[in-house]
Write a protein that holds these residues in place. Sequence first.
Motif, PDB file in Angstrom:
ATOM      1  N   ALA A   7     -50.352  51.732 -46.997  1.00 49.51           N
ATOM      2  CA  ALA A   7     -50.177  52.893 -47.873  1.00 49.51           C
ATOM      3  C   ALA A   7     -51.466  53.687 -47.999  1.00 49.51           C
ATOM      4  N   CYS A   8     -52.582  52.971 -48.080  1.00 55.46           N
ATOM      5  CA  CYS A   8     -53.891  53.619 -48.154  1.00 55.46           C
ATOM      6  C   CYS A   8     -54.166  54.417 -46.886  1.00 55.46           C
ATOM      7  N   ALA A   9     -53.871  53.808 -45.721  1.00 52.62           N
ATOM      8  CA  ALA A   9     -54.102  54.474 -44.439  1.00 52.62           C
ATOM      9  C   ALA A   9     -53.180  55.669 -44.241  1.00 52.62           C
ATOM     10  N   LEU A  10     -51.968  55.593 -44.779  1.00 54.57           N
ATOM     11  CA  LEU A  10     -50.986  56.655 -44.572  1.00 54.57           C
ATOM     12  C   LEU A  10     -51.326  57.936 -45.326  1.00 54.57           C
ATOM     13  N   ASP A  23     -47.696  56.430 -54.812  1.00 56.93           N
ATOM     14  CA  ASP A  23     -46.368  56.944 -54.483  1.00 56.93           C
ATOM     15  C   ASP A  23     -45.955  56.535 -53.070  1.00 56.93           C
ATOM     16  N   ILE A  24     -46.910  56.517 -52.140  1.00 55.36           N
ATOM     17  CA  ILE A  24     -46.615  56.082 -50.772  1.00 55.36           C
ATOM     18  C   ILE A  24     -46.162  54.623 -50.771  1.00 55.36           C
ATOM     19  N   ARG A  25     -46.856  53.808 -51.524  1.00 61.82           N
ATOM     20  CA  ARG A  25     -46.500  52.390 -51.603  1.00 61.82           C
ATOM     21  C   ARG A  25     -45.085  52.235 -52.175  1.00 61.82           C
ATOM     22  N   HIS A  26     -44.765  53.037 -53.190  1.00 63.10           N
ATOM     23  CA  HIS A  26     -43.427  52.987 -53.784  1.00 63.10           C
ATOM     24  C   HIS A  26     -42.379  53.429 -52.758  1.00 63.10           C
ATOM     25  N   MET A  27     -42.675  54.458 -51.978  1.00 64.19           N
ATOM     26  CA  MET A  27     -41.731  54.950 -50.979  1.00 64.19           C
ATOM     27  C   MET A  27     -41.514  53.920 -49.876  1.00 64.19           C
ATOM     28  N   MET A  28     -42.561  53.204 -49.527  1.00 64.49           N
ATOM     29  CA  MET A  28     -42.409  52.167 -48.507  1.00 64.49           C
ATOM     30  C   MET A  28     -41.491  51.058 -48.985  1.00 64.49           C
ATOM     31  N   GLU A  29     -41.639  50.689 -50.245  1.00 64.18           N
ATOM     32  CA  GLU A  29     -40.761  49.656 -50.815  1.00 64.18           C
ATOM     33  C   GLU A  29     -39.336  50.167 -50.901  1.00 64.18           C
ATOM     34  N   CYS A  30     -39.189  51.423 -51.328  1.00 67.25           N
ATOM     35  CA  CYS A  30     -37.864  52.023 -51.518  1.00 67.25           C
ATOM     36  C   CYS A  30     -37.128  52.156 -50.183  1.00 67.25           C
ATOM     37  N   SER A  31     -37.852  52.516 -49.143  1.00 71.37           N
ATOM     38  CA  SER A  31     -37.230  52.774 -47.848  1.00 71.37           C
ATOM     39  C   SER A  31     -37.034  51.515 -47.010  1.00 71.37           C
ATOM     40  N   GLY A  32     -37.748  50.444 -47.358  1.00 69.87           N
ATOM     41  CA  GLY A  32     -37.692  49.232 -46.542  1.00 69.87           C
ATOM     42  C   GLY A  32     -38.547  49.353 -45.288  1.00 69.87           C
ATOM     43  N   GLY A  82     -52.284  58.540 -37.695  1.00 67.24           N
ATOM     44  CA  GLY A  82     -51.596  59.493 -38.555  1.00 67.24           C
ATOM     45  C   GLY A  82     -50.455  60.217 -37.883  1.00 67.24           C
ATOM     46  N   ASP A  83     -50.362  60.144 -36.542  1.00 65.45           N
ATOM     47  CA  ASP A  83     -49.301  60.851 -35.825  1.00 65.45           C
ATOM     48  C   ASP A  83     -47.955  60.161 -36.000  1.00 65.45           C
ATOM     49  N   VAL A  84     -46.909  60.961 -35.870  1.00 64.35           N
ATOM     50  CA  VAL A  84     -45.543  60.504 -36.125  1.00 64.35           C
ATOM     51  C   VAL A  84     -44.726  60.584 -34.837  1.00 64.35           C
ATOM     52  N   PHE A  85     -43.862  59.615 -34.613  1.00 63.99           N
ATOM     53  CA  PHE A  85     -42.976  59.661 -33.447  1.00 63.99           C
ATOM     54  C   PHE A  85     -41.595  59.154 -33.843  1.00 63.99           C
ATOM     55  N   GLY A  86     -40.605  59.545 -33.057  1.00 62.30           N
ATOM     56  CA  GLY A  86     -39.232  59.116 -33.292  1.00 62.30           C
ATOM     57  C   GLY A  86     -38.328  59.826 -32.313  1.00 62.30           C
ATOM     58  N   GLN A  87     -37.116  59.350 -32.166  1.00 54.84           N
ATOM     59  CA  GLN A  87     -36.215  59.928 -31.174  1.00 54.84           C
ATOM     60  C   GLN A  87     -35.926  61.390 -31.461  1.00 54.84           C
ATOM     61  N   THR A  88     -35.821  61.769 -32.731  1.00 58.20           N
ATOM     62  CA  THR A  88     -35.547  63.163 -33.067  1.00 58.20           C
ATOM     63  C   THR A  88     -36.751  64.053 -32.793  1.00 58.20           C
TER      64      THR A  88
END
Length: 222
Positions: A7-10, A23-32, A82-88
């Motif tokens: 979460a700190c790195a994100l 908030d990032i840490r909470h979102m990680m928990e919320c999203s799984g 920090g870069d993001v990847f995904g099929q979309t």
Amino acid sequence: MDKCAAACALENSKLFEGIGEEDIRHMMECSGAKVKKFRTGEIICSFEGSADKVGVIICGEAELERVDYSGNRTVLEILQEGDVFGQTLAFGNLTGDMLDVVAKSCCNVVFIPADFVSSRCSNACFRHSLFVRNMLGIIAGKARSLSERIEVLSNRSIRDKLLCYFAINCAKSRSDKFTMPFSFTTLADYICCDRSAMMRELGQMKEEGLVSIDKREVKMIC
């Protein structure tokens, strides 16, 4: 790496821009979300089937690679911290070629379920809205990168491809020079040409006084 450290790195990622560590840490928990570590050369993700997750590079470097039926490798994108990847977010794959994200160094990656990215938060919270807005900004950035790639590859000769690539990056740095984000081997893959032929062309360009090259620093003289 645990989720607190992740979460700190994100906080440095464009996907979580404007969102605090708690908030990032909470979102990680919320999203799984899950944190995974990959060794150099290991496949982080293959784009096959449905898009079930989005990845964020926490540390290290990776490449989005396409390998066709003949085994020819093309680097489509360099992925750094920090870069993001995904099929979309990937380039279309209508020919059935292999499309993989490969670790170029040891990498820590956070995987976030795709439905968390695309669906509306049940509480309509500000942080989730900002998260989705950041994602749309990233998609727009990917479109710009694709446009630049098309502009480079639309040139027929190796020299014209190199000059176009150099000009684009000099414009980004607002200078007559820039530092290449990858090796010359990867540059050859990026412009879709043989490395030896590209290095010969670069040598001729240097002799003609068009460019000067010091390791990865390129300066346009013309």
